[in-house]
Design an enzyme around this catalytic site. Structure first.
Site, PDB file in Angstrom:
ATOM      1  CG  ASP A   1     102.608  26.578  84.414  1.00 48.48           C
ATOM      2  OD1 ASP A   1     103.301  26.778  85.426  1.00 48.48           O
ATOM      3  OD2 ASP A   1     101.383  26.864  84.359  1.00 48.48           O
TER       4      ASP A   1
ATOM      5  CE  LYS B   1     100.399  27.379  87.907  1.00 45.76           C
ATOM      6  NZ  LYS B   1     100.057  26.645  86.691  1.00 45.76           N
TER       7      LYS B   1
END
Length: 318
Positions: A47, A81
């Site tokens: 992530d 992101k």
């Protein structure tokens, strides 16, 4: 033998390993080795985010492990992101391409809008005025979402989703979406178990990833008097019962609830300990007991964004 980590299926059929390595606050100079160690230990889900400032180092580790033949690109699940200064629709693709370049990959498996609130574009990642307050952008995240749909259609992101959005904000996205969010990433740990938001997302086919699952003890704004989840006597007692560490109990709790979990560590022994949670199960009573720790104890309140019309935690119940 490679560790086999269970996966969760997105509504579009794509699979995400239920357990991954978080990289927020992992320092450049440490994170490359941490990602290499994680891949060697069987992690397949990494992530990331542009604002973490370490995607290039993460990319170096990924490149190395692919070159060594330890993994192929398609074995890995990589999330990134979109940062708050890139909410203008015309900036979205450029921002993602910058992450792709840093990560040394041609696509990400999941791309999230990091926060629903936009910051002023074109300068610093944390643009401030003379008073030192963050300068906001007036872009509506609904327009940002349309640009994410476009990059998903181009195959630059296999799935798209949201991070730190509340119930009402998710509903606004669902009203206009032609590509539905596959995932919502939120702060989630026993002090903030997010049951209402998880129950809201489930029937809509939106999976949930929990960040800061261990209570983020190294968050930069932590105060000495803040409660420390890993030192909670109730948790320690439960850990002793199962002959596991408090961290392993929490991580098992999350995956048993179907929450995708991404603890961060740069220490090899800790990275190994965190993933060693597949040889035991918490009972229903254990799960209810950990549920009872909830005290709405949010550790990442996004104080810099207070006053923004799209701040997710100011006016909404969840």
């Amino acid at each position: 033998m490679t560790l086999s980590i269970p996966s969760i299926k997105f509504y579009n059929g794509q699979e995400i390993p239920v357990f991954g390595l978080g990289t927020w606050k992992s320092k450049a100079g440490e994170v490359t080795q941490a990602v290499k160690d994680a891949i060697d230990l069987g992690y397949r889900h990494i992530d990331c985010a542009y604002v973490y400032g370490n995607e290039k180092e993460v990319g170096d580790a990924i490149k190395t492990k692919i070159a060594e033949g330890v993994v192929k690109r398609e074995d890995l699940f990589i999330t990134s992101k979109l940062w708050n200064t890139f909410h203008k629709p015309e900036l979205v693709e450029t921002a993602l391409k910058e992450s792709l370049k840093n990560l040394s990959v041609e696509y990400v498996d999941l791309y999230l809008i990091h926060w629903p609130l936009g910051y002023k574009e074109g300068g610093a990642l944390f643009p401030t005025n003379e008073q030192g307050k963050i300068e906001f952008s007036d872009v509506d995240y609904v327009d940002t979402w349309k640009a994410l749909e476009a990059i998903s259609r181009k195959g630059l992101a296999k799935s798209i989703g949201l991070s730190n959005f509340n119930k009402r904000q998710i509903e606004r996205i669902l009203e206009i979406a032609t590509v539905k969010p596959a995932n919502l990433q939120i702060e989630c740990h026993p002090y903030l178990n997010q049951k209402k938001l998880i129950d809201f997302c489930k029937p809509k086919g939106i999976s949930v990833t929990g960040y800061s699952p261990l209570g983020s003890p190294d968050r930069p704004w932590a105060k000495p008097e803040d409660p420390q989840l890993l030192k909670d006597p109730k948790l320690i007692k439960l850990a002793e019962k199962h002959n596991k560490t408090p961290a392993q109990i929490i991580l098992r709790y999350q995956v048993q609830r179907g929450v995708i979990t991404i603890p961060k560590s740069v220490t090899k022994s800790r990275i190994a300990e965190n993933i060693d949670i597949w040889d035991f199960k918490l009972t229903d009573d254990d799960m209810k007991y950990i549920d009872s720790f909830d005290c709405n104890g949010r550790l990442c309140p996004m104080t810099a964004g207070l006053g923004h019309p799209h701040h997710p935690f100011e006016n909404d119940e969840f």
